[in-house]
Design a protein around this motif. Sequence first.
Motif, PDB file in Angstrom:
ATOM      1  N   ILE A  78       4.970  10.622  37.647  1.00 55.65           N
ATOM      2  CA  ILE A  78       4.833  10.375  36.218  1.00 55.65           C
ATOM      3  C   ILE A  78       5.049  11.664  35.427  1.00 55.65           C
ATOM      4  CG2 ILE A  78       2.322  10.679  36.096  1.00 55.65           C
ATOM      5  CD1 ILE A  78       2.269   8.482  33.992  1.00 55.65           C
ATOM      6  N   ALA A  79       4.621  12.794  35.997  1.00 59.48           N
ATOM      7  CA  ALA A  79       4.849  14.068  35.317  1.00 59.48           C
ATOM      8  C   ALA A  79       6.341  14.374  35.241  1.00 59.48           C
ATOM      9  CB  ALA A  79       4.118  15.194  36.049  1.00 59.48           C
ATOM     10  N   GLY A  80       7.044  14.180  36.339  1.00 58.02           N
ATOM     11  CA  GLY A  80       8.479  14.465  36.352  1.00 58.02           C
ATOM     12  C   GLY A  80       9.252  13.567  35.411  1.00 58.02           C
ATOM     13  N   ALA A  81       8.928  12.271  35.428  1.00 60.91           N
ATOM     14  CA  ALA A  81       9.616  11.331  34.535  1.00 60.91           C
ATOM     15  C   ALA A  81       9.307  11.641  33.080  1.00 60.91           C
ATOM     16  CB  ALA A  81       9.198   9.902  34.869  1.00 60.91           C
ATOM     17  N   SER A  82       8.065  11.984  32.792  1.00 65.32           N
ATOM     18  CA  SER A  82       7.654  12.219  31.412  1.00 65.32           C
ATOM     19  C   SER A  82       8.227  13.517  30.863  1.00 65.32           C
ATOM     20  CB  SER A  82       6.123  12.257  31.317  1.00 65.32           C
ATOM     21  OG  SER A  82       5.577  11.020  31.735  1.00 65.32           O
ATOM     22  N   ILE A  83       8.247  14.569  31.677  1.00 60.91           N
ATOM     23  CA  ILE A  83       8.810  15.842  31.216  1.00 60.91           C
ATOM     24  C   ILE A  83      10.313  15.687  30.979  1.00 60.91           C
ATOM     25  CG2 ILE A  83       9.291  18.226  31.889  1.00 60.91           C
ATOM     26  CD1 ILE A  83       6.566  18.176  33.354  1.00 60.91           C
ATOM     27  N   GLY A  84      10.968  14.902  31.820  1.00 65.11           N
ATOM     28  CA  GLY A  84      12.377  14.603  31.579  1.00 65.11           C
ATOM     29  C   GLY A  84      12.568  13.851  30.277  1.00 65.11           C
ATOM     30  N   ASN A  85      11.650  12.923  30.002  1.00 68.53           N
ATOM     31  CA  ASN A  85      11.656  12.194  28.736  1.00 68.53           C
ATOM     32  C   ASN A  85      11.593  13.139  27.550  1.00 68.53           C
ATOM     33  OD1 ASN A  85      11.941   9.456  29.046  1.00 68.53           O
ATOM     34  ND2 ASN A  85       9.766   9.022  29.197  1.00 68.53           N
ATOM     35  N   LEU A  86      10.777  14.179  27.687  1.00 65.15           N
ATOM     36  CA  LEU A  86      10.572  15.126  26.603  1.00 65.15           C
ATOM     37  C   LEU A  86      11.899  15.742  26.159  1.00 65.15           C
ATOM     38  CD1 LEU A  86       8.007  16.358  25.155  1.00 65.15           C
ATOM     39  CD2 LEU A  86       8.326  18.325  26.640  1.00 65.15           C
ATOM     40  N   GLY A  87      12.686  16.208  27.137  1.00 66.34           N
ATOM     41  CA  GLY A  87      13.979  16.802  26.805  1.00 66.34           C
ATOM     42  C   GLY A  87      14.974  15.780  26.305  1.00 66.34           C
ATOM     43  N   GLU A  88      14.988  14.616  26.943  1.00 68.97           N
ATOM     44  CA  GLU A  88      15.948  13.570  26.588  1.00 68.97           C
ATOM     45  C   GLU A  88      15.738  13.082  25.159  1.00 68.97           C
ATOM     46  OE1 GLU A  88      18.810  10.400  27.989  1.00 68.97           O
ATOM     47  OE2 GLU A  88      18.098  12.203  28.971  1.00 68.97           O
ATOM     48  N   LEU A  89      14.506  12.800  24.789  1.00 68.53           N
ATOM     49  CA  LEU A  89      14.231  12.241  23.471  1.00 68.53           C
ATOM     50  C   LEU A  89      14.232  13.297  22.380  1.00 68.53           C
ATOM     51  CD1 LEU A  89      13.814   9.199  22.992  1.00 68.53           C
ATOM     52  CD2 LEU A  89      13.477   9.873  25.361  1.00 68.53           C
ATOM     53  N   TYR A  90      13.936  14.546  22.748  1.00 69.71           N
ATOM     54  CA  TYR A  90      14.098  15.645  21.780  1.00 69.71           C
ATOM     55  C   TYR A  90      15.524  15.639  21.245  1.00 69.71           C
ATOM     56  CZ  TYR A  90      15.120  20.425  20.228  1.00 69.71           C
ATOM     57  OH  TYR A  90      15.549  21.520  19.507  1.00 69.71           O
ATOM     58  N   ASP A  91      16.479  15.554  22.150  1.00 67.67           N
ATOM     59  CA  ASP A  91      17.885  15.575  21.756  1.00 67.67           C
ATOM     60  C   ASP A  91      18.226  14.401  20.847  1.00 67.67           C
ATOM     61  OD1 ASP A  91      18.051  17.761  23.354  1.00 67.67           O
ATOM     62  OD2 ASP A  91      19.231  16.831  24.940  1.00 67.67           O
ATOM     63  N   PHE A  92      17.725  13.229  21.194  1.00 67.39           N
ATOM     64  CA  PHE A  92      18.092  12.032  20.445  1.00 67.39           C
ATOM     65  C   PHE A  92      17.463  12.034  19.050  1.00 67.39           C
ATOM     66  CE2 PHE A  92      18.231   7.464  19.518  1.00 67.39           C
ATOM     67  CZ  PHE A  92      19.530   7.175  19.892  1.00 67.39           C
ATOM     68  N   PHE A  93      16.193  12.445  18.953  1.00 66.79           N
ATOM     69  CA  PHE A  93      15.499  12.431  17.673  1.00 66.79           C
ATOM     70  C   PHE A  93      15.983  13.529  16.736  1.00 66.79           C
ATOM     71  CE2 PHE A  93      11.616  10.496  19.953  1.00 66.79           C
ATOM     72  CZ  PHE A  93      12.106   9.216  19.740  1.00 66.79           C
ATOM     73  N   LEU A  94      16.536  14.595  17.293  1.00 62.63           N
ATOM     74  CA  LEU A  94      16.987  15.723  16.480  1.00 62.63           C
ATOM     75  C   LEU A  94      17.969  15.276  15.401  1.00 62.63           C
ATOM     76  CD1 LEU A  94      17.130  18.752  15.920  1.00 62.63           C
ATOM     77  CD2 LEU A  94      18.820  18.936  17.759  1.00 62.63           C
ATOM     78  N   PHE A  95      18.796  14.305  15.713  1.00 62.44           N
ATOM     79  CA  PHE A  95      19.792  13.826  14.764  1.00 62.44           C
ATOM     80  C   PHE A  95      19.131  13.300  13.494  1.00 62.44           C
ATOM     81  CE2 PHE A  95      22.994  11.231  12.838  1.00 62.44           C
ATOM     82  CZ  PHE A  95      24.211  11.771  13.226  1.00 62.44           C
ATOM     83  N   GLY A  96      18.044  12.524  13.650  1.00 64.10           N
ATOM     84  CA  GLY A  96      17.367  11.970  12.487  1.00 64.10           C
ATOM     85  C   GLY A  96      16.779  13.051  11.589  1.00 64.10           C
ATOM     86  N   PHE A  97      16.164  14.081  12.176  1.00 65.55           N
ATOM     87  CA  PHE A  97      15.589  15.161  11.383  1.00 65.55           C
ATOM     88  C   PHE A  97      16.660  16.038  10.750  1.00 65.55           C
ATOM     89  CE2 PHE A  97      11.751  14.120  13.724  1.00 65.55           C
ATOM     90  CZ  PHE A  97      10.760  14.366  12.793  1.00 65.55           C
ATOM     91  N   SER A  98      17.850  16.041  11.325  1.00 67.74           N
ATOM     92  CA  SER A  98      18.935  16.872  10.805  1.00 67.74           C
ATOM     93  C   SER A  98      19.864  16.108   9.876  1.00 67.74           C
ATOM     94  CB  SER A  98      19.759  17.435  11.983  1.00 67.74           C
ATOM     95  OG  SER A  98      18.955  18.164  12.874  1.00 67.74           O
ATOM     96  N   ALA A  99      19.546  14.844   9.592  1.00 75.50           N
ATOM     97  CA  ALA A  99      20.450  14.000   8.800  1.00 75.50           C
ATOM     98  C   ALA A  99      20.842  14.624   7.466  1.00 75.50           C
ATOM     99  CB  ALA A  99      19.829  12.615   8.597  1.00 75.50           C
ATOM    100  N   PRO A 100      19.906  15.183   6.668  1.00 73.19           N
ATOM    101  CA  PRO A 100      20.324  15.739   5.375  1.00 73.19           C
ATOM    102  C   PRO A 100      21.356  16.859   5.493  1.00 73.19           C
ATOM    103  CG  PRO A 100      17.951  15.415   5.413  1.00 73.19           C
ATOM    104  CD  PRO A 100      18.442  15.206   6.820  1.00 73.19           C
ATOM    105  N   VAL A 101      21.171  17.764   6.460  1.00 73.99           N
ATOM    106  CA  VAL A 101      22.120  18.875   6.589  1.00 73.99           C
ATOM    107  C   VAL A 101      23.416  18.422   7.260  1.00 73.99           C
ATOM    108  CG1 VAL A 101      21.307  19.757   8.827  1.00 73.99           C
ATOM    109  CG2 VAL A 101      22.297  21.329   7.168  1.00 73.99           C
ATOM    110  N   LEU A 102      23.351  17.440   8.150  1.00 69.73           N
ATOM    111  CA  LEU A 102      24.572  16.903   8.755  1.00 69.73           C
ATOM    112  C   LEU A 102      25.434  16.215   7.699  1.00 69.73           C
ATOM    113  CD1 LEU A 102      23.216  15.399  12.113  1.00 69.73           C
ATOM    114  CD2 LEU A 102      24.461  17.539  11.790  1.00 69.73           C
ATOM    115  N   ALA A 103      24.795  15.539   6.758  1.00 69.30           N
ATOM    116  CA  ALA A 103      25.544  14.890   5.674  1.00 69.30           C
ATOM    117  C   ALA A 103      26.334  15.910   4.866  1.00 69.30           C
ATOM    118  CB  ALA A 103      24.581  14.121   4.769  1.00 69.30           C
TER     119      ALA A 103
END
Length: 439
Positions: free
Chosen positions: A11-36
């Motif tokens: 569970i630790a390995g799967a969850s820590i992998g999740n941390l990196g994976e979802l960081y990347d995906f969510f970054l787009f939403g927080f960067s939307a104003p500057v990406l526009a």
Amino acid sequence: MTSPVTARRRIAGASIGNLGELYDFFLFGFSAPVLAVHFFPKSNPTAAMLGTFAVYALAFFARPLGGLLFGFLGDRKGRINVLTTTVLLMGACTTAAGLLPTFESVGVLAPVLLVVCRLGQGLSLGGESSGSYAYVIESAPEGRRARWVGFAACTAFLPAALVGILVLAVRSGMGEAAYVGWGWRIPFLIGGVLGAAGFWLRKRLDDPEEFTEAAIEKAADDPLRTAARPRIKSMLLVTLLGSAHAVVSYLLLGFMYTFLVQVAGLGHTAALLSNAGAVAVLALLFPVFGALADRVGRKPLLLSGTALLAVVAYPAFKLASSGTVAGACLGQVLLVLAAAPCVAAGFVAQLELFPTAVRCTGHAISSNLGNAIFGGTAPLIAAALVTGFGSPLAPAFYGVAIGVFAFLVVLVLPETRRYRLRDASARRDEERKVLQAEG
């Protein structure tokens, strides 16, 4: 039987992998104003923002394809083989997005390249979202499946809060002009490093015994056919069940920061901190509601969460649009209280509807389809409603409608708390004994 030490490592390995994976995906939403600003013409800011949210939504429509591909491979080749591939793909696409030329440099090619990177992220998350949770639920001790999935969901959503804090730190550290000019690329490049770390961690894991034993027992050679033919009802339920948690989650994760800045008129710092705080609270509530789902069942939590969404959507947006920090925090907390039981109970119930031998395939296709229809479009629909009706409260009525719709879906959902993972059927004899003992 998996030993407790091995289970915790999994569970630790799967969850820590999740941390990196979802960081990347969510970054787009927080960067939307500057990406526009950088990837669309500056002459029409509203069109640029809608275009950015459209690119955001495209990733969700790549998710079902990624779910089909990686779900099939996950059932055929093993969970870990897929999870190492998805985290590597996500990291590569995020790094590439941080290195892209802007519209000012290459014209229309800039948004095209951004779309390619976003589609790659969608393919990756299509396999990740089912593969990692399937891995966790199959490694969980008896009676703790929802709690373990809740913990994994916590580590999946926490990156959204971390992204907000990181973006704020970079923005404050180098100044607004430098951040908008080139500093926005730094969080994307950090995402590539996290992807590499997730890959290294997951290579050290192995598949859970629940999966390996089911793989030996299964008679069918084609998980796609096996998942689709007898499981059409389950796939439809999973697709529709995702409506509430997908919409409310991605309103918080992909829309609310931009809403607070551009519609409510809140400053960037206050908007980021309030949104990051709300998402952090949401993530920390998942294990709590997961434990509750193990105790009272999935369905009671889903009914309460969807009903609450229908009730609080309007006051939540009313408060968030006030332009005050207190209003922003309280409005988002209301959405968090509706989202937490929907996500914690919904994720585990969706997984339990499929037998182990075809869980990745069946869940990946239907869950990612639901996320594409409801989650990926939520920021775009919300932004379009604000623009079309000229009211900051317009997205609230969409939230109310989704809450009512999801509540009706949950009414026909079976209670899966006592389902056997191997064949996704109810343990009727065991349940009868438990009820007799409790009576």
